[in-house]
Design an enzyme around this catalytic site. Structure first.
Site, PDB file in Angstrom:
ATOM      1  N   ASP A 477       0.994  -1.219   0.029  1.00 28.26           N
ATOM      2  CA  ASP A 477      -0.059  -0.059   0.070  1.00 28.26           C
ATOM      3  C   ASP A 477       0.871   1.412   0.010  1.00 28.26           C
ATOM      4  O   ASP A 477       1.831   1.057   0.577  1.00 28.26           O
ATOM      5  CB  ASP A 477      -0.744   0.011   1.296  1.00 28.26           C
ATOM      6  CG  ASP A 477      -1.531   1.220   1.471  1.00 28.26           C
ATOM      7  OD1 ASP A 477      -2.380   1.742   0.752  1.00 28.26           O
ATOM      8  OD2 ASP A 477      -1.311   2.038   2.598  1.00 28.26           O
ATOM      9  N   ASP A 680      -6.616  -1.215   5.000  1.00 26.77           N
ATOM     10  CA  ASP A 680      -5.932  -2.119   4.099  1.00 26.77           C
ATOM     11  C   ASP A 680      -5.990  -3.588   4.665  1.00 26.77           C
ATOM     12  O   ASP A 680      -5.729  -4.643   4.200  1.00 26.77           O
ATOM     13  CB  ASP A 680      -4.450  -2.167   4.072  1.00 26.77           C
ATOM     14  CG  ASP A 680      -3.932  -0.907   3.647  1.00 26.77           C
ATOM     15  OD1 ASP A 680      -4.383  -0.352   2.722  1.00 26.77           O
ATOM     16  OD2 ASP A 680      -2.969  -0.286   4.197  1.00 26.77           O
TER      17      ASP A 680
END
Length: 799
Positions: A477, A680
Site C-alpha cells: 500500500d 488495508d
C-alpha cells in the site's frame, strides 16, 4: 445503476473500454482489470479442517500445562477437555506447554478451568502461573539419579567383571550374597523405572488410550521389557540381567526431556514476560476523587491516573500531565518517550517519571493484552508441517514395534541365543524413538516467534513461517506504508508569503492547509515576529471549494489557491509560477499559489512524505516482484513507478478494490501484502501473507499474519529474513531426525547396536535438535538467494 466488475461498488456512470470486459466504477479499477487477468475460478483442493477454537463460539482462554511429552499428549488433552460440559473446543501445543480452550461462559467458570482440566498426570494452570509438576520432575530426576548411580555402581564393581569372566572373588553371584545383590539392583531399578520413569509410562498409557502410538510407548516398552526379563531371570536363579539397560534408558530419556523442556520454556518465555505485565487494577478518577477498580470495569471515556512506576492499564490518550513512558514491551524501542496531553497512550507501557491522566480509548483494551492474546494463539497452534510430522510419527511407531518383533524373531530363527534376539528387539525399539522428529518443527517455530518479537515483530499466525519464503509478489500500500501518510511542504515560499498563506489557511481544514500552518509556526518569520499566524487578524474569509481560500489582512486581499482562482480575483500569474505548479502536479504533489497586491508572489507545494527507507526496502526484496497499490492518481504514484526495483504500480484503486487486486495478483504466485493496518485489512486478509505496519494502538491482528509493532517499514525485510531462517531451521531439524533414523535403525536391525548405546544415541539425537533450535536466529546466518532473500538486511527500530 451498475456494479463495478472489480470491486462491486455501485456506480451511475460506469467506466468501460472495448478491450476490457465489464464495467467499472473508476479508471483505477479498469486499469487493474486490464493488467491482471481474471484468475481461474476452479475451487482449490479442499483443505481438511477439524474442530478448532477459532471455529467455535464462546470465550477463549489460555492455560499452561505441565506433564506434556509429545504430540500424543496434545491429542489426549484436546479430547479430554472437550468431554467436559461447556467446553466447546481445545487446542494443545507440546512445544510451548499451552492449552487454548473455547468455552461457554454461562456454563463454565474460567477460574475453575485449571482444576477441571488437570489430572492423569497433567497439571493445568492459568497462563504464566508456576506449576508444582516442574518441581516434581526435578525431584524425580534427583531420586532416579541417586538410585541409578547405585545400580550402575553395582554393575561396575560386580556384574560387568563377572560377565567378562574377570572373577575378583568379591561376591559369589551364585550364592546368597549374589542373590541379595541382584534383588538390591532390582529394587533400585524399580524406583528408577516406576518413579522417575512415571511420566514416560503414563505417556505410553495415554498413547494407547488415544489409539495413537507415540515415542513414550517405545521407551516404556523397551524399559519395562528389560526390567521384566531381568526380574524373571533372577527368579529363575540366573545372573545375567539387564537392569542397567532399563535404568539407562529411563534416565537418559528423562534427563533429555528435562533439558529439552527447559529450552522449550526459554523459547516461549516471552509469553510469560508479557503475561506478567498485564495490568489487573486501575486508578479511576471520579467526581469524588479516585478509586481502584478492575481494568475490565473501565469504559471508553473514563479517566485513569497513572503514576511513576505504574503501567498504563489500557490504550487511550493523555488528558493531563506529562511523563516519560517506556514502550519497549510493545515497540522494542528501549528509550522512553515523552508523553504530553493529546498524545496516544499504549496500554501496558511503563511510566518512568511523572504522572499522567489517561482517557480510555474507544475499545477500552490494552495493546499488551492484544499482543499476549496473539502470541498465545500462535504458540498454541500447529502448522501444516507439524501436522504432517504428527501423522508420520503416528505411523512410524507401530511400524517400529513390528520391526522390533520381526528383528527378534529373525535373529532367533537365524540361530541367535534368545537373550541376544531379545536385546536386538530392544535396541530397535529404543533407537527408533522419534523424539527428534516430534521436536523438529515446534521448537524451531517457538524460537522464531521469540526472535521476531525481539525485533518488534509479532507473528500472529504460525503459517507465516511456511509461507514467507515462498512469496513471489510483495504488494505495498502506498499511503501510510511507503509514505508517512502526512502532508508536508516539499517547496516552501519565502517567510513573508508563508506567513500570509498560513494566516488565511488557518480557516481551512484540508491537509495542505495543515502543512502550511504547521510550517509557519516554526518558520523564521514566526520567530522574528514573536507571534503565530493564528494571532493575525483576518477578515472577509472566503472559501473556494477545491480551488483555495482568500481573506483580507490589514486591508490587503490575500489569495491562496489555483492559478484560475488567482486570475478570477484579479491577480496576475507569471508564467514561471504556472510552470512550477504543473511540474508539481506531474510529480503527484499539490501546489498552491500565494498572491496579494495584484499578482502571485510564490508557490507552496505539499506532498505525502515518502519514508526515508522505502527505496532500500524495495531493493532488498529482490528477486521478488514488487507491486505498489494506491488510491491516489497516477501522478502521485509516479515516483514509485520510475524506481527500478518497483515492477508495477496500480494507481486510482479504491479501498474496496485492493483485496480484489491482491486476489488477481495471486495468479502470479504467492502474494504478500504490506499495509498500514487500517483500511488495508481486507487486502491483508486476502493475501497469502499479510504484514501490517502498526503504531501499536491499532494492530491489524485479525487480518495480518505478522504485525510490525514499531511501525517501521525497514522491519519488513526482517520479517522475510526471520521467517526464512526459521523455516530453514525446521528443515535442518527434520533432515537430522530422518537421517538419524535412516542410519541407526538398520544398525539395530542387524544386531550391531546394544540397547544401552541405542538409548544414548536416541537421547543425543533429540538433544542435537534442541540445541539447533536454541541457536540464535540473528544476523550471523546468511540467507541464500535460493530461499528467496538477498541483499542487505534493513534493521528494525530498536536493533
Amino acid at each position: 445503476m451498475t456494479d463495478c466488475t472489480l470491486c462491486g461498488l455501485a456506480t451511475d456512470d460506469p467506466v468501460t473500454d472495448s478491450d476490457v470486459a465489464g464495467s467499472f466504477c473508476c479508471r483505477g479499477c479498469l486499469e487493474v482489470a486490464r493488467t491482471l487477468d481474471e484468475p481461474d475460478d476452479t475451487d482449490p483442493e479442499a483443505v481438511e479442517t477439524g474442530t478448532d477454537p477459532d471455529d467455535a463460539e464462546g470465550e477463549t482462554t489460555f492455560c499452561s500445562v505441565s506433564g506434556m511429552h509429545c504430540a500424543t499428549c496434545e491429542l489426549f488433552l484436546e479430547r479430554r477437555a472437550t468431554t467436559h460440559d461447556g467446553i466447546r473446543a481445545a487446542s494443545a501445543s507440546y512445544a510451548t506447554g499451552t492449552l487454548r480452550v473455547t468455552y461457554d461462559p454461562d456454563r463454565v467458570d474460567a477460574d475453575a478451568l485449571p482444576d477441571r482440566l488437570s489430572g492423569t498426570g497433567y497439571e493445568v494452570a492459568h497462563r504464566g502461573a508456576d506449576t508444582a509438576t516442574d518441581d516434581q520432575r526435578e525431584g524425580r530426576l534427583l531420586v532416579g539419579g541417586f538410585f541409578g548411580m547405585m545400580t550402575m555402581l553395582w554393575y561396575l564393581l560386580f556384574l560387568y567383571p563377572a560377565y567378562l569372566g574377570l572373577d575378583f572373588g568379591l561376591v559369589d553371584l551364585e550364592g546368597a550374597a549374589g542373590a541379595y545383590l541382584l534383588w538390591n539392583t532390582a529394587v533400585m531399578t524399580a524406583v528408577v523405572v516406576g518413579y522417575t520413569g512415571w511420566p514416560l509410562l503414563r505417556g505410553a498409557v495415554v498413547s494407547l488410550r488415544t489409539g495413537r502410538p507415540n515415542m513414550d510407548l517405545l521407551v516404556a516398552m523397551a524399559a519395562t521389557t528389560a526390567f521384566a526379563y531381568s526380574v524373571v531371570a533372577v527368579l529363575l536363579g540366573r545372573t545375567e540381567v539387564y537392569f542397567d539397560v532399563a535404568t539407562v534408558i529411563v534416565l537418559a530419556v528423562s534427563v533429555g526431556d528435562y533439558y529439552r523442556d527447559r529450552v522449550r520454556r526459554a523459547a516461549a518465555g516471552r509469553l510469560t514476560d508479557l503475561s506478567s505485565q498485564r495490568v489487573q487494577r486501575a486508578t479511576l478518577r471520579t467526581d469524588a476523587g479516585t478509586e481502584t477498580v478492575a481494568v475490565d470495569a473501565l469504559a471508553p471515556g473514563d479517566e485513569v491516573v497513572v503514576g511513576e512506576g505504574e503501567r498504563i492499564p489500557v490504550d487511550g490518550q493523555v488528558a493531563e500531565g506529562a511523563a516519560g513512558v517506556d514502550e519497549s514491551l510493545v515497540t522494542g524501542e528501549s528509550l522512553p518517550v515523552r508523553k504530553m496531553p493529546g498524545d496516544d497512550a499504549v496500554g501496558g507501557a511503563l511510566v518512568t517519571d511523572g504522572e499522567v491522566v489517561v482517557r480510555v480509548g474507544p475499545d477500552a483494551e490494552s495493546t499488551v493484552d492484544r499482543l499476549t492474546e496473539l502470541l498465545w494463539r500462535v504458540q498454541s497452534e500447529r502448522g501444516g508441517v507439524q501436522r504432517l510430522v504428527d501423522r508420520v510419527a503416528a505411523v512410524f511407531v507401530p511400524l517400529v514395534v513390528g520391526l522390533a518383533v520381526l528383528a527378534g524373531v529373525g535373529h532367533l530363527v537365524g540361530g541367535a541365543a534368545p537373550t541376544d534376539a531379545l536385546l536386538t528387539g530392544l535396541a530397535v525399539l529404543v533407537v527408533s524413538c522419534p523424539c527428534a522428529l516430534g521436536l523438529a518443527t515446534p521448537l524451531a517455530t517457538a524460537a522464531g516467534v521469540r526472535a521476531a518479537l525481539d525485533e518488534g515483530v509479532v507473528v500472529t499466525d504460525g503459517s507465516a513461517f511456511e509461507t514467507a519464503s515462498e512469496v513471489d509478489v510483495v504488494a505495498f500500500d502506498k499511503t501510510g506504508t511507503l509514505t508517512t501518510g502526512a502532508m508536508w511542504l516539499v517547496e516552501r515560499p519565502d517567510d513573508d508569503a508563508l506567513w500570509r498563506a498560513a494566516a488565511v489557511e488557518q480557516f481551512a481544514d484540508h491537509p495542505l492547509a495543515t502543512a502550511i500552518t504547521g510550517a509557519a509556526q516554526v518558520s523564521g518569520a514566526a520567530v522574528e515576529a514573536g507571534a503565530q499566524p493564528s494571532d493575525t487578524a483576518v477578515e472577509d474569509v472566503e472559501h473556494h471549494p477545491g480551488r483555495g481560500v482568500s481573506g483580507t489582512i490589514d486591508g490587503e486581499r490575500v489569495v491562496v489557491g489555483t492559478p484560475s482562482l488567482l486570475a478570477e480575483e484579479g491577480l496576475s500569474v507569471p508564467e514561471e509560477l504556472v510552470e512550477r505548479c504543473e511540474r508539481a502536479r506531474a510529480d503527484g504533489q499539490i501546489p498552491a499559489l500565494v498572491g496579494w497586491d495584484g499578482r502571485a508572489r510564490d508557490v507552496v507545494v505539499g506532498g505525502d512524505q515518502h519514508r526515508e527507507e522505502w527505496e532500500t526496502v524495495v531493493e532488498s526484496l529482490s528477486p521478488r516482484e514488487v507491486v505498489v497499490i494506491t488510491g491516489d492518481g497516477p501522478e502521485a504514484a509516479a515516483p514509485f513507478e520510475r524506481h527500478d526495483a518497483v515492477d508495477e504500480v496500480f494507481a486510482g484503486v479504491p479501498p474496496d478494490a485492493k483485496a480484489e487486486v491482491v486476489e488477481r495478483l495471486q495468479s502470479r504466485g504467492t502474494v504478500a501484502m504490506v499495509g498500514d493496518g487500517t483500511n488495508d485489512a481486507p487486502a491483508l486478509g486476502t493475501a497469502d501473507l499479510g504484514i501490517a505496519l502498526s503504531s501499536g494502538t491499532a494492530l491489524a491482528a485479525d487480518a495480518a499474519e505478522a504485525v510490525v509493532t514499531t511501525g517501521d517499514l525497514g522491519a519488513v525485510p526482517r520479517v522475510f529474513e526471520l521467517t526464512t531462517r526459521t523455516r530453514r531451521r525446521i528443515r535442518e531439524n527434520l533432515a537430522w531426525a530422518f537421517c538419524y533414523n535412516a542410519v541407526a535403525l538398520p544398525l539395530a536391525l542387524l544386531g550391531l547396536l546394544n540397547p544401552l548405546f541405542a538409548a544414548l544415541a536416541m537421547t543425543a539425537s533429540s538433544l542435537l535438535v534442541v540445541a539447533n533450535s536454541a541457536r540464535s536466529l540473528g544476523d550471523g546466518e546468511s540467507i541464500s538467494t535460493e530461499e528467496g532473500v538477498s541483499g542487505p538486511a534493513v534493521p528494525a527500530t530498536g536493533d
